[in-house]
Scaffold this active site. Structure first.
Site, PDB file in Angstrom:
ATOM      1  N   ALA C  10       0.845  -1.191   0.000  1.00  0.00           N
ATOM      2  CA  ALA C  10       0.000   0.000   0.000  1.00  0.00           C
ATOM      3  C   ALA C  10       0.882   1.244   0.000  1.00  0.00           C
ATOM      4  O   ALA C  10       1.877   1.300   0.709  1.00  0.00           O
ATOM      5  CB  ALA C  10      -0.882  -0.001   1.242  1.00  0.00           C
ATOM      6  N   SER C  15       1.083   2.867  -8.395  1.00  0.00           N
ATOM      7  CA  SER C  15       0.255   3.500  -9.419  1.00  0.00           C
ATOM      8  C   SER C  15       1.044   4.544 -10.214  1.00  0.00           C
ATOM      9  O   SER C  15       0.960   4.608 -11.431  1.00  0.00           O
ATOM     10  CB  SER C  15      -0.978   4.166  -8.788  1.00  0.00           C
ATOM     11  OG  SER C  15      -1.819   3.188  -8.213  1.00  0.00           O
ATOM     12  N   THR C  34     -10.617  -0.448 -11.539  1.00  0.00           N
ATOM     13  CA  THR C  34     -11.428  -1.511 -10.933  1.00  0.00           C
ATOM     14  C   THR C  34     -12.137  -1.001  -9.680  1.00  0.00           C
ATOM     15  O   THR C  34     -12.971  -1.694  -9.110  1.00  0.00           O
ATOM     16  CB  THR C  34     -10.548  -2.728 -10.581  1.00  0.00           C
ATOM     17  OG1 THR C  34      -9.534  -2.294  -9.671  1.00  0.00           O
ATOM     18  CG2 THR C  34      -9.909  -3.310 -11.823  1.00  0.00           C
ATOM     19  N   HIS C  49      -5.770  10.146  -7.513  1.00  0.00           N
ATOM     20  CA  HIS C  49      -5.115   9.472  -8.640  1.00  0.00           C
ATOM     21  C   HIS C  49      -5.412  10.202  -9.954  1.00  0.00           C
ATOM     22  O   HIS C  49      -4.538  10.402 -10.780  1.00  0.00           O
ATOM     23  CB  HIS C  49      -5.594   8.010  -8.744  1.00  0.00           C
ATOM     24  CG  HIS C  49      -4.873   7.076  -7.829  1.00  0.00           C
ATOM     25  ND1 HIS C  49      -4.808   5.730  -8.049  1.00  0.00           N
ATOM     26  CD2 HIS C  49      -4.181   7.295  -6.693  1.00  0.00           C
ATOM     27  CE1 HIS C  49      -4.103   5.152  -7.086  1.00  0.00           C
ATOM     28  NE2 HIS C  49      -3.723   6.083  -6.247  1.00  0.00           N
ATOM     29  N   ALA C  51      -6.208  13.358 -10.426  1.00  0.00           N
ATOM     30  CA  ALA C  51      -5.533  14.653 -10.467  1.00  0.00           C
ATOM     31  C   ALA C  51      -4.071  14.480 -10.897  1.00  0.00           C
ATOM     32  O   ALA C  51      -3.548  15.260 -11.694  1.00  0.00           O
ATOM     33  CB  ALA C  51      -5.599  15.313  -9.091  1.00  0.00           C
ATOM     34  N   ASP C  82      -5.758  -0.681 -12.844  1.00  0.00           N
ATOM     35  CA  ASP C  82      -5.447  -0.289 -11.471  1.00  0.00           C
ATOM     36  C   ASP C  82      -6.680  -0.524 -10.592  1.00  0.00           C
ATOM     37  O   ASP C  82      -7.603   0.286 -10.611  1.00  0.00           O
ATOM     38  CB  ASP C  82      -5.007   1.174 -11.449  1.00  0.00           C
ATOM     39  CG  ASP C  82      -4.273   1.531 -10.154  1.00  0.00           C
ATOM     40  OD1 ASP C  82      -4.236   0.692  -9.248  1.00  0.00           O
ATOM     41  OD2 ASP C  82      -3.746   2.645 -10.072  1.00  0.00           O
TER      42      ASP C  82
END
Lengths: 167, 167, 167
Positions: C10, C15, C34, C49, C51, C82
């Site tokens: 995490a 990403s 997803t 994400h 942005a 992702d």
């Protein structure tokens, strides 16, 4: 000078590795402990680390004000910060603006004269924690590790006492 | 001869990798299982591992007395110990002096004649567990992995079925 | 063409790394999300994400039907999935045959024309979870990661934002 980040899991040998890296620099090493001996479990761990490290270190307890301590000890021997994860936890518990403090630390590290070896923990490789506070903490710790790794000259990931070079 | 430590997370492909490494040595391979079929979940996992491994292995259940089993099977084919983490858990539940037994194992491994491939788990890369017992276990597992890695000739960290060479 | 698997914990920078790898391919990048914005925590993460990614991506929400979406977008720019872990969680909650769907995905990936970059999570490196559902999920996630890694052309393990090449 050199900024070295040592990351890994619990009891992976991070501190031992970081002590070795710190000692390799000239001068009397400085130990900046972010842990406070608040309970017996923590006290035992601190005592164990100290016994291994030896008594020739300059020691300071720095639960919160890490950057001032780094600035105050700059110009002497290499500093070992053990550990960033606990510092972050202390900041969060103390209601401090941890995002700003991490950015300030990251901004200052490359400008320090004496080497800094920072220990941190990987806490995001297990199952998603049930409680929101633990999730926030692991998110914050992950972000902190990325931000500090970005400014570090070297990053090592320790597994079973053995380093993998990330940077 | 060769002592190989294979570490990684749950379902990372450690056992499969360890079986492959064990089979690469000459002679009939020996499977030392530290798991006991105490419940249905464990029984299913043991059956799955056995089906993949094939029936040509010599098999022994060794929940506790690992070093005697390694000494008793020495001189034949390579031994696969699957896994050290469960052995540690068995020792702790059985009230045994696990620190001493780990040291004895580490001391004996380099003197064995036949190869040994040991599987272990990384359990310290998640958030700090709430309960003290889980914290003690992950500390003990981390220490064990360091101690065994130190005497191993090779150490591999497996992620998504793929090995990273640590040593 | 290229199938790239990006794994890690995490907030490890997976990403970000996957976006960079996807953008390196020619054509307009396709984002296959997803995640569904079911609560405020998830909504905030999706917004963050987006942005960072910028607005030039073709975006699709694909909580379940990932393979049809990959086939439907094949022939254009590179796709970023992702993430697989959330897809698996969605399949399990939806009562779908996840083992079959993972195999079908793995079988189809090498035959796609446009590149695919898949993000996944390592969730098996903490202490064994107390509840059986969490244990099943981490087992399933571990198996999925092995199966997809096997057909991938490249696999990277990200720690503190830095990639380790697994394959």
């Amino acid at each position: 000078m050199a900024v070295i980040l040592i990351t890994g899991g619990a009891r992976s040998g991070k501190s031992k590795r970081a002590e070795m890296r710190t000692r390799a620099f000239p001068g009397r090493p400085v130990y900046l402990a972010t842990a406070e001996a608040l309970d017996a479990e923590m006290e035992a761990r601190i005592a164990m680390h100290r016994a291994r490290r030896g008594t020739d270190w300059i020691e300071r307890e720095v639960p919160l004000d890490l950057l001032p301590a780094l600035l105050a000890t700059d110009g002497g021997g290499a500093r070992l910060v053990d550990c960033l994860t606990l510092w972050l936890s202390n900041l969060m518990h103390g209601g401090r603006d941890w995002e700003r403090e991490i950015k300030e630390l990251a901004g200052a590290l490359p400008r320090l004269k004496s080497p800094v070896v920072l220990v941190t923990n990987e806490v995001g490789l297990g199952i998603v924690p049930d409680n929101a506070l633990a999730r926030s903490f692991r998110d914050a710790a992950g972000i902190m590790n990325q931000v500090i790794a970005e400014v570090a000259d070297e990053v090592e990931f320790i597994v079973a006492g053995l380093p993998m070079k990330l940077k």
